[in-house]
Write an enzyme that holds these catalytic residues in place. Sequence first.
Site, PDB file in Angstrom:
ATOM      1  CD  GLU A  62      83.112  90.796  21.180  1.00 33.78           C
ATOM      2  OE1 GLU A  62      82.721  91.525  19.758  1.00 33.78           O
ATOM      3  OE2 GLU A  62      83.696  91.219  21.784  1.00 33.78           O
TER       4      GLU A  62
ATOM      5  CG  HIS B 148      80.533  88.977  16.850  1.00 29.54           C
ATOM      6  ND1 HIS B 148      81.571  88.617  16.202  1.00 29.54           N
ATOM      7  CD2 HIS B 148      81.095  89.616  18.389  1.00 29.54           C
ATOM      8  CE1 HIS B 148      82.446  89.892  16.464  1.00 29.54           C
ATOM      9  NE2 HIS B 148      82.141  90.640  17.241  1.00 29.54           N
TER      10      HIS B 148
ATOM     11  NE  ARG C 204      63.867  92.818  -2.548  1.00 27.83           N
ATOM     12  CZ  ARG C 204      63.503  94.209  -3.092  1.00 27.83           C
ATOM     13  NH1 ARG C 204      62.874  95.155  -4.301  1.00 27.83           N
ATOM     14  NH2 ARG C 204      65.037  93.740  -4.441  1.00 27.83           N
TER      15      ARG C 204
ATOM     16  CG  ASP D 182      85.882  95.667  19.384  1.00 24.76           C
ATOM     17  OD1 ASP D 182      86.554  94.674  20.826  1.00 24.76           O
ATOM     18  OD2 ASP D 182      85.564  95.669  18.604  1.00 24.76           O
TER      19      ASP D 182
ATOM     20  CG  LEU E 121      87.947  97.250  10.432  1.00 27.24           C
ATOM     21  CD1 LEU E 121      87.032  98.470  10.315  1.00 27.24           C
ATOM     22  CD2 LEU E 121      89.404  98.179  11.100  1.00 27.24           C
ATOM     23  CB  ALA E 122      91.827  92.694  14.559  1.00 23.22           C
TER      24      ALA E 122
ATOM     25  CG  ASP F 175      87.334 103.068  14.375  1.00 21.53           C
ATOM     26  OD1 ASP F 175      85.695 103.248  14.271  1.00 21.53           O
ATOM     27  OD2 ASP F 175      88.106 102.083  14.324  1.00 21.53           O
TER      28      ASP F 175
ATOM     29  CB  ALA G 248      88.446  90.331  15.115  1.00 19.93           C
TER      30      ALA G 248
END
Length: 370
Positions: A122, A185, A217, A261, A294-295, A237, A133
């Site tokens: 990733e 990402h 749009r 994750d 959020l991580a 989650d 993150a």
Amino acid sequence: MSGAIKGNILTPGGWIHGTIHFDERIQVVEGAPVNPSFNDDDYILPGFIDLHVHGGAGQDVMEGGDAVHAIAAMHARHGTTSMLATTMTAPPEDIDLALKAIGAAVAARRPGAARVLGAHLEGPYINSGKLGAQPNYARAATLDEVRRLATYAPLRLITVAPEIAGHLALVRELTDAGMRVQIGHTLGSYEDGVAALEHGAAGFTHLFNAMSGLHHREPGMVGAALAHAEYAELIPDLLHVHPGAIKVALRAIPRLYCVTDSTAATGMPDGQYMLGRHAVHKCMGGVRLPDGTLAGSTLTMDQALRNLVGLGLDLADASKRVATHAADYLGLQERGRLAHGAYADLVVLTRDLTLKAVYIEGESCDLNDA
């Protein structure tokens, strides 16, 4: 090593009430069709398959060494029978270290641990404007570098931002080389997403998160996924994605599948943990950077299944989204299904969907530490 379990068995053809016989692989599945609502016996489902795992039990994949084994053992106690150890965007030496450890875990599964099928890379081939993150070590990819990394561990998934110069051609090259590429990402547009799919990209990394959103749009990368994807991963989650958005994705993407994750904080008390080179904090069921981003998560796959059922999915459909679709995505016909000849990866759940037993390639796992 051999075993036999009786209950409501979810087969590729539907529910039966009967017995499944196995050693390392499933030998016989016998019984009669049943509506499991009409009895009180346990549910027997395919073992869960998690294609996006950063950590657990206080350890992080990027640590290298034995961390992957400890992580795989923790997730096994929550029903994950196979998984991809997932790297972070990081300096080259950190990624090399992590992949060498993942390769060792692939070569030798330890008792009581999930089967590590390979790596999900990733990053670092992502957009620095959509890090989420991830630490800011994003860079463009080259085929030579990816081939070098693949000598350390099987690269089963590679996340890329297709709008980065050179990446669209690379998506085709990697796909032709037999690697699964997915989009994530990314600040890419709807058109970038469609082009990546046309060049061989197969899915989307944690759908909705760290990608350009849907506007009527400017459909963005989310729009490309909802309009065209056969597969995408999603974190259920109930923090990363609103339940309503999950339902949209379930209607739009035929083989949407779930990932955790999960981070080092999974299975641990509140406090500070590491996610690659980032310090993250676990509090109130979430994991965040100091700025509140959020991580990753503390989700486990057994809870993912319960969350899906809580959203209204029937158990058979929910099971496919935590096992079968992920197996199919990677072309693993011997996992993610309870059928003759498949690996004996299975979970047994009570009527309230509490995990009761886990078998990995026929081996019974100790759930006492779950």
